[in-house]
Design a protein around this motif. Sequence first.
Motif, PDB file in Angstrom:
ATOM      1  N   MET A 236       0.990  -1.384  -0.133  1.00 37.13           N
ATOM      2  CA  MET A 236      -0.091  -0.049   0.037  1.00 37.13           C
ATOM      3  C   MET A 236       0.871   1.366   0.009  1.00 37.13           C
ATOM      4  SD  MET A 236      -3.102   0.917   2.692  1.00 37.13           S
ATOM      5  CE  MET A 236      -3.183   2.692   3.252  1.00 37.13           C
ATOM      6  N   GLU A 237       0.696   2.322  -0.988  1.00 37.15           N
ATOM      7  CA  GLU A 237       1.183   3.393  -0.952  1.00 37.15           C
ATOM      8  C   GLU A 237       0.783   4.309   0.204  1.00 37.15           C
ATOM      9  OE1 GLU A 237       1.775   7.029  -4.245  1.00 37.15           O
ATOM     10  OE2 GLU A 237       1.273   5.111  -4.816  1.00 37.15           O
ATOM     11  N   LYS A 238       1.904   4.946   0.833  1.00 34.78           N
ATOM     12  CA  LYS A 238       1.544   6.074   1.700  1.00 34.78           C
ATOM     13  C   LYS A 238       0.950   7.249   1.169  1.00 34.78           C
ATOM     14  CE  LYS A 238       5.841   5.518   3.436  1.00 34.78           C
ATOM     15  NZ  LYS A 238       7.011   5.963   4.110  1.00 34.78           N
ATOM     16  N   LEU A 239      -0.068   7.719   1.698  1.00 37.22           N
ATOM     17  CA  LEU A 239      -0.757   8.960   1.259  1.00 37.22           C
ATOM     18  C   LEU A 239       0.059  10.220   1.495  1.00 37.22           C
ATOM     19  CD1 LEU A 239      -4.239   7.962   2.179  1.00 37.22           C
ATOM     20  CD2 LEU A 239      -3.300   7.658   0.073  1.00 37.22           C
ATOM     21  N   HIS A 240       0.630  10.428   2.649  1.00 36.52           N
ATOM     22  CA  HIS A 240       1.157  11.547   3.145  1.00 36.52           C
ATOM     23  C   HIS A 240       2.690  11.276   3.425  1.00 36.52           C
ATOM     24  CE1 HIS A 240      -2.772  13.512   3.212  1.00 36.52           C
ATOM     25  NE2 HIS A 240      -2.874  12.544   3.825  1.00 36.52           N
ATOM     26  N   LYS A 241       3.722  12.434   3.159  1.00 39.52           N
ATOM     27  CA  LYS A 241       5.141  12.340   3.516  1.00 39.52           C
ATOM     28  C   LYS A 241       5.027  13.143   4.655  1.00 39.52           C
ATOM     29  CE  LYS A 241       6.366  13.060  -0.436  1.00 39.52           C
ATOM     30  NZ  LYS A 241       7.166  13.608  -1.633  1.00 39.52           N
ATOM     31  N   PHE A 242       6.172  12.543   5.769  1.00 41.18           N
ATOM     32  CA  PHE A 242       6.112  13.304   6.876  1.00 41.18           C
ATOM     33  C   PHE A 242       7.921  13.730   6.899  1.00 41.18           C
ATOM     34  CE2 PHE A 242       2.335  11.594   8.262  1.00 41.18           C
ATOM     35  CZ  PHE A 242       1.939  12.311   9.350  1.00 41.18           C
ATOM     36  N   ALA A 243       7.955  14.867   7.920  1.00 38.87           N
ATOM     37  CA  ALA A 243       9.362  14.873   8.300  1.00 38.87           C
ATOM     38  C   ALA A 243       9.286  15.119   9.776  1.00 38.87           C
ATOM     39  CB  ALA A 243       9.988  16.420   7.837  1.00 38.87           C
ATOM     40  N   THR A 244      10.377  14.923  10.538  1.00 40.38           N
ATOM     41  CA  THR A 244      10.532  15.185  11.945  1.00 40.38           C
ATOM     42  C   THR A 244      11.354  16.427  12.102  1.00 40.38           C
ATOM     43  OG1 THR A 244       9.775  12.827  12.402  1.00 40.38           O
ATOM     44  CG2 THR A 244      10.657  14.111  14.305  1.00 40.38           C
ATOM     45  N   ALA A 245      10.883  17.327  12.985  1.00 36.31           N
ATOM     46  CA  ALA A 245      11.786  18.487  13.418  1.00 36.31           C
ATOM     47  C   ALA A 245      11.941  18.543  14.888  1.00 36.31           C
ATOM     48  CB  ALA A 245      11.182  19.648  13.147  1.00 36.31           C
ATOM     49  N   ILE A 246      13.387  18.146  15.437  1.00 41.29           N
ATOM     50  CA  ILE A 246      13.682  18.362  16.658  1.00 41.29           C
ATOM     51  C   ILE A 246      14.171  19.735  16.847  1.00 41.29           C
ATOM     52  CG2 ILE A 246      15.299  17.447  18.641  1.00 41.29           C
ATOM     53  CD1 ILE A 246      15.316  14.705  16.737  1.00 41.29           C
ATOM     54  N   ASN A 247      13.420  20.633  17.566  1.00 46.59           N
ATOM     55  CA  ASN A 247      13.498  22.037  17.655  1.00 46.59           C
ATOM     56  C   ASN A 247      13.559  22.541  19.250  1.00 46.59           C
ATOM     57  OD1 ASN A 247      13.814  24.796  16.947  1.00 46.59           O
ATOM     58  ND2 ASN A 247      12.163  24.370  15.237  1.00 46.59           N
ATOM     59  N   CYS A 248      14.009  23.840  19.358  1.00 50.68           N
ATOM     60  CA  CYS A 248      13.707  24.372  20.673  1.00 50.68           C
ATOM     61  C   CYS A 248      12.159  24.837  20.698  1.00 50.68           C
ATOM     62  CB  CYS A 248      14.534  25.650  20.710  1.00 50.68           C
ATOM     63  SG  CYS A 248      14.526  26.499  22.294  1.00 50.68           S
ATOM     64  N   ILE A 249      11.811  24.891  21.996  1.00 48.89           N
ATOM     65  CA  ILE A 249      10.362  25.324  22.153  1.00 48.89           C
ATOM     66  C   ILE A 249      10.131  26.815  21.710  1.00 48.89           C
ATOM     67  CG2 ILE A 249      10.267  23.835  24.431  1.00 48.89           C
ATOM     68  CD1 ILE A 249      10.509  26.336  26.246  1.00 48.89           C
ATOM     69  N   ASP A 250      11.187  27.503  21.634  1.00 49.64           N
ATOM     70  CA  ASP A 250      11.054  28.828  21.386  1.00 49.64           C
ATOM     71  C   ASP A 250      10.170  29.041  20.128  1.00 49.64           C
ATOM     72  OD1 ASP A 250      11.350  31.712  20.213  1.00 49.64           O
ATOM     73  OD2 ASP A 250      13.013  31.807  21.515  1.00 49.64           O
ATOM     74  N   GLY A 251       8.926  29.650  20.133  1.00 45.98           N
ATOM     75  CA  GLY A 251       8.147  29.704  18.872  1.00 45.98           C
ATOM     76  C   GLY A 251       8.692  30.333  17.670  1.00 45.98           C
ATOM     77  N   ARG A 252       9.604  31.275  17.921  1.00 51.39           N
ATOM     78  CA  ARG A 252      10.193  32.108  16.625  1.00 51.39           C
ATOM     79  C   ARG A 252      10.855  31.158  15.685  1.00 51.39           C
ATOM     80  NH1 ARG A 252      13.995  36.211  19.909  1.00 51.39           N
ATOM     81  NH2 ARG A 252      14.188  34.217  20.792  1.00 51.39           N
ATOM     82  N   ALA A 253      11.268  29.799  16.214  1.00 50.05           N
ATOM     83  CA  ALA A 253      11.955  29.000  15.516  1.00 50.05           C
ATOM     84  C   ALA A 253      11.123  28.001  14.867  1.00 50.05           C
ATOM     85  CB  ALA A 253      12.934  28.314  16.298  1.00 50.05           C
ATOM     86  N   GLN A 254       9.900  27.810  15.230  1.00 50.72           N
ATOM     87  CA  GLN A 254       8.937  26.709  14.645  1.00 50.72           C
ATOM     88  C   GLN A 254       8.372  27.162  13.402  1.00 50.72           C
ATOM     89  OE1 GLN A 254       8.684  24.255  16.613  1.00 50.72           O
ATOM     90  NE2 GLN A 254       9.666  25.033  18.272  1.00 50.72           N
ATOM     91  N   THR A 255       8.092  27.941  13.073  1.00 49.81           N
ATOM     92  CA  THR A 255       7.453  28.537  11.795  1.00 49.81           C
ATOM     93  C   THR A 255       8.576  28.333  10.591  1.00 49.81           C
ATOM     94  OG1 THR A 255       5.445  29.323  12.564  1.00 49.81           O
ATOM     95  CG2 THR A 255       6.004  29.772  10.379  1.00 49.81           C
ATOM     96  N   PRO A 256       9.494  29.238  10.914  1.00 53.61           N
ATOM     97  CA  PRO A 256      10.557  29.233   9.904  1.00 53.61           C
ATOM     98  C   PRO A 256      11.150  27.896   9.318  1.00 53.61           C
ATOM     99  CG  PRO A 256      11.095  31.039  11.245  1.00 53.61           C
ATOM    100  CD  PRO A 256       9.945  29.912  11.727  1.00 53.61           C
ATOM    101  N   ALA A 257      11.294  26.923  10.521  1.00 52.90           N
ATOM    102  CA  ALA A 257      11.831  25.516  10.191  1.00 52.90           C
ATOM    103  C   ALA A 257      10.711  24.729   9.800  1.00 52.90           C
ATOM    104  CB  ALA A 257      12.095  24.767  11.519  1.00 52.90           C
ATOM    105  N   THR A 258       9.293  24.895   9.994  1.00 49.88           N
ATOM    106  CA  THR A 258       8.286  23.786   9.347  1.00 49.88           C
ATOM    107  C   THR A 258       8.232  24.426   7.840  1.00 49.88           C
ATOM    108  OG1 THR A 258       6.442  25.125  10.189  1.00 49.88           O
ATOM    109  CG2 THR A 258       7.279  23.069  11.385  1.00 49.88           C
ATOM    110  N   ASP A 259       8.133  25.530   7.685  1.00 48.45           N
ATOM    111  CA  ASP A 259       8.000  26.079   6.393  1.00 48.45           C
ATOM    112  C   ASP A 259       9.304  25.960   5.425  1.00 48.45           C
ATOM    113  OD1 ASP A 259       5.786  27.447   6.979  1.00 48.45           O
ATOM    114  OD2 ASP A 259       6.716  29.435   7.163  1.00 48.45           O
ATOM    115  N   TRP A 260      10.640  25.642   6.098  1.00 45.16           N
ATOM    116  CA  TRP A 260      11.561  25.297   5.204  1.00 45.16           C
ATOM    117  C   TRP A 260      11.338  23.912   4.801  1.00 45.16           C
ATOM    118  CZ3 TRP A 260      15.427  21.603   4.899  1.00 45.16           C
ATOM    119  CH2 TRP A 260      16.452  21.943   3.998  1.00 45.16           C
ATOM    120  N   LEU A 261      11.212  23.208   5.674  1.00 43.02           N
ATOM    121  CA  LEU A 261      10.836  21.437   5.566  1.00 43.02           C
ATOM    122  C   LEU A 261       9.912  21.310   4.407  1.00 43.02           C
ATOM    123  CD1 LEU A 261      11.471  20.224   9.264  1.00 43.02           C
ATOM    124  CD2 LEU A 261      12.698  19.661   7.144  1.00 43.02           C
TER     125      LEU A 261
END
Length: 140
Positions: free
Chosen positions: A1-26
């Motif tokens: 069965m083919e996977k419907l969605h592709k995932f990444a995993t980000a190990i990041n700081c809790i600081d919210g300033r780092a969350q969006t740029p990292a997920t957008d880049w990924l």
Amino acid sequence: MEKLHKFATAINCIDGRAQTPATDWLRLHTNVDFIDTITEPGADEILSNAKSDHFYRIFEKLRLSINAHHPIVIAIVGHFDCLANPVSFEIRAKQITKGAERMDSFNMGIRIVGLYVNEWRSVDLLCDSNSNHREMRSFL
């Protein structure tokens, strides 16, 4: 069965300033649909020093992400002005790279990238297990 969605995993700081740029880049640069996020204050420093209990807690969470979502990439993320790890960019870049190399040494068969969210909230690619290119690359 083919996977419907592709995932990444980000190990990041809790600081919210780092969350969006990292997920957008990924999303943009790895063509994934979703990002599992594992957060810990100063995660880059923790991953560069595998002897702490925090490292093992992060690794257990990563194992859950791998078993459930089979990510195609794991990102080790650090950021500018981290309160939990107040070090220079040079030290932080070494920590991110060392953490990424440590993750890659587990031979999981998953691409590992080291990302730095700079003071302008753009992302610098510090290392990539799928590339022999060792020069930092910046992305806006």
